[in-house]
Design an enzyme around this catalytic site. Structure first.
Site, mmCIF file in Angstrom:
data_model
loop_
_atom_site.group_PDB
_atom_site.id
_atom_site.type_symbol
_atom_site.label_atom_id
_atom_site.label_comp_id
_atom_site.label_asym_id
_atom_site.label_seq_id
_atom_site.Cartn_x
_atom_site.Cartn_y
_atom_site.Cartn_z
ATOM 1 C CB CYS A 79 -0.977 -0.027 1.173
ATOM 2 S SG CYS A 79 -2.375 1.104 0.953
ATOM 3 C CG HIS B 34 -3.885 -3.598 3.149
ATOM 4 N ND1 HIS B 34 -2.856 -3.182 3.966
ATOM 5 C CD2 HIS B 34 -4.443 -2.476 2.644
ATOM 6 C CE1 HIS B 34 -2.800 -1.860 3.966
ATOM 7 N NE2 HIS B 34 -3.751 -1.405 3.175
ATOM 8 C CD GLU C 52 -1.774 -6.277 5.490
ATOM 9 O OE1 GLU C 52 -1.892 -5.064 5.742
ATOM 10 O OE2 GLU C 52 -1.362 -6.712 4.393
ATOM 11 C CB SER D 74 -0.980 -11.540 37.491
ATOM 12 O OG SER D 74 -0.971 -12.155 36.217
ATOM 13 C CB VAL E 89 -1.869 -16.321 29.561
ATOM 14 C CG1 VAL E 89 -1.033 -17.106 28.556
ATOM 15 C CG2 VAL E 89 -3.276 -16.896 29.630
ATOM 16 C CB SER F 240 2.767 -13.412 35.155
ATOM 17 O OG SER F 240 1.595 -14.004 35.664
ATOM 18 C CB THR F 241 1.259 -18.576 34.016
ATOM 19 O OG1 THR F 241 0.342 -18.045 34.977
ATOM 20 C CG2 THR F 241 1.391 -20.073 34.213
#
Length: 509
Positions: free
Chosen positions: A79, A167, A169, A221, A224, A226-227
């Site tokens: 583009c 585009h 994508e 916390s 997802v 931080s784990t």
């Protein structure tokens, strides 16, 4: 050395989507502002120029220095990128007779062109531009057109350089993934070796080299990011990782005990800290959303710092920063105007004089989940919906009290459990309940009531930047509403939020 594609960002809303599509091909890529091009070393296999809200004819139009790239590496302009490569080198770009926006049928003019290989003779693409290339420079050859756009795709003769005015994508470009594969794999020669398993292997190795025998502290916390960060670090340095899980009193019902038990089952070295009384006392009488966020952020820093100081010889603070956070902090337009005050553990690095380690800073959210699965983390933790850092405080509109928190915890538990029981939880990106600062008249038994109203929210999204409300079945909503009103004392009315983002946000505060 990890091979990669560089995407130069001119401010397009679709830039992150280009990166996602490239990564779906198991090829690593990075986004950089057009005016901060990184060193081009042997790991860079190709470069993509993004779209832009600017016109190439604007006085303030982005003008990258491509001297180290063009003619040396494969280059694809999308583009604005395509229009820039035409405009800056002797072509002509003019306003389109009418804005070219939406679906269009692309006709491939040169089926042997490497970028067009294996595309059908005609294919649907997505246009989104106000300008159009009316004349290409000498040596540029047109390889595809649409009915309204003669120069829909071109190649520069003697170079591995292409430009496309659509585009690839976006979802509406039906063969866009094949076109990107033609560029990234066929033209750039990328090996498609960047997988979640390879990420785990290389990241664990790099963490061991970087951290050695140093001690690291991490704030968990239950979410997802931080784990997954914790498990990666634990795999690299074992007991030298110290995790702190702070209960602000604003978590979901029983969440502190349930998540803490999950972490211990995973072998993590975790200390749980109950600090709800402090948070609720400091929030007393505060209604303004940003003030609530600031207080919670400040209290978290104080509690976390107090606990972390008890660990001897800590050198590093680990954070669950992911790639969208990194992009935001160095975007074309500069850092975001409002960065939520609770994000990660702001203020701690300076306060504690620690170095930062961010094992997930290269990953998008969906990639974090894939890495988590590769690490063997339970689906119940990996599949958890995002939950706001300030917790239920920003789902309680107005001031926060222990009584209101208890009401909302009970409502939320019924709602989330019902989503799981109905097989709907994993089809929703994020769900939660909001306690509204209004009361309404109701009738329960033979008595008049005057009690609170709660709103239920459920959205679908990829990364939270945009979101659509979920069309939950009426029967499900009726059953949940009935159960909430019957079981949660203090609530006599339930409503469902059918707002999308934009214009609304996912959270109400």
């Amino acid at each position: 050395m990890q091979e990669k594609i560089i995407i130069l960002d001119f401010g397009s809303q679709y830039t992150q989507l280009i990166a996602r599509r490239v990564r779906e091909l198991n090829v690593y890529c990075e986004i950089h502002p057009f005016n901060r091009i990184p060193a081009i070393d042997s790991s860079v296999r190709g470069v993509i120029l993004s779209g832009s809200p600017f016109s190439v004819r604007d006085a303030q139009a982005p003008t990258p220095d491509l001297s180290a790239i063009r003619g040396r590496l494969p280059l694809l302009g999308v583009c604005y990128g395509a229009q820039y490569l035409a405009h800056a080198f002797g072509g002509e770009v003019q306003p389109a007779p009418s804005r070219e926006y939406g679906r269009a049928m692309l006709t491939v003019g040169d089926a042997q062109d490497p970028l067009m290989r294996d595309l059908p003779a005609t294919t649907q693409v997505w246009m989104s531009h106000g300008d159009t290339i009316t004349r290409v420079p000498e040596g540029y050859g047109i390889v595809a057109s649409t009915e309204d756009v003669r120069v829909a795709a071109y190649r520069i003769g003697g170079e591995r350089t292409w430009g496309i005015q659509f585009h690839p994508e976006v979802y509406h470009s039906t063969d866009g993934k094949q076109l990107l594969k033609n560029f990234v794999v066929g033209i750039c020669g990328c090996a498609q070796s960047w997988t979640s398993e390879s990420f785990v292997e290389s990241t664990v190795r790099e963490l061991r080299e970087k951290l050695g025998d140093d001690r690291v502290v991490l704030g968990l916390s239950g979410g997802v990011d931080s784990t997954v960060a914790a498990v990666l670090l634990h795999r690299a340095i074992g007991r030298n990782l110290y995790c702190i899980f702070v209960d602000s009193g604003l978590l979901r019902k029983n969440e502190f005990d349930e998540v803490l038990e999950s972490y211990r089952d995973m072998g993590l070295n975790v200390k749980g800290v109950k600090a709800g009384e402090k948070f609720l006392a400091d929030l007393a009488g505060v209604s303004e959303p940003e003030r609530k966020r600031k207080i919670i952020g400040r209290d978290f820093v104080e509690v976390f710092n107090e606990e972390a100081q008890r660990i001897e010889d800590v050198r590093w603070l680990a954070q669950g920063t992911i790639y969208p956070d990194v992009i935001e902090s160095c975007s074309v337009n500069g850092p975001s105007a409002t960065i939520k005050s609770h994000h990660n553990v702001g203020g701690l690095p300076e306060k504690m004089n620690l170095k930062i380690v961010e094992p997930l800073r290269l990953l998008f959210k969906d990639e974090v989940r894939r890495v988590g699965r590769s690490l063997g983390i339970s689906e119940r933790l990996i599949g958890r919906h995002p939950f706001p850092g300030p917790g239920l405080a920003i789902r309680i509109l107005g001031d926060v009290t222990a009584g209101k928190v208890e009401i909302l915890q009970n409502v939320d538990r019924i709602y989330i459990d019902a989503l799981r029981a109905a097989g709907l939880y994993d089809k929703v990106w994020q769900a939660g309940a909001i306690l509204l600062p209004v009361k309404s008249v109701g009738v329960m038994g033979d008595e008049r009531t005057y009690e609170s109203c709660v709103a239920l929210r459920a959205v679908t999204s990829t990364d939270g930047m945009t979101a659509d409300w979920v069309h939950l079945p009426y029967e499900f909503l009726a059953d949940v509403s009935n159960e909430i009103i019957n079981k949660v004392r203090g609530v006599n009315r339930v409503v469902y939020d059918i707002s999308s983002k934009p214009p609304a946000t996912i959270e109400w505060e």
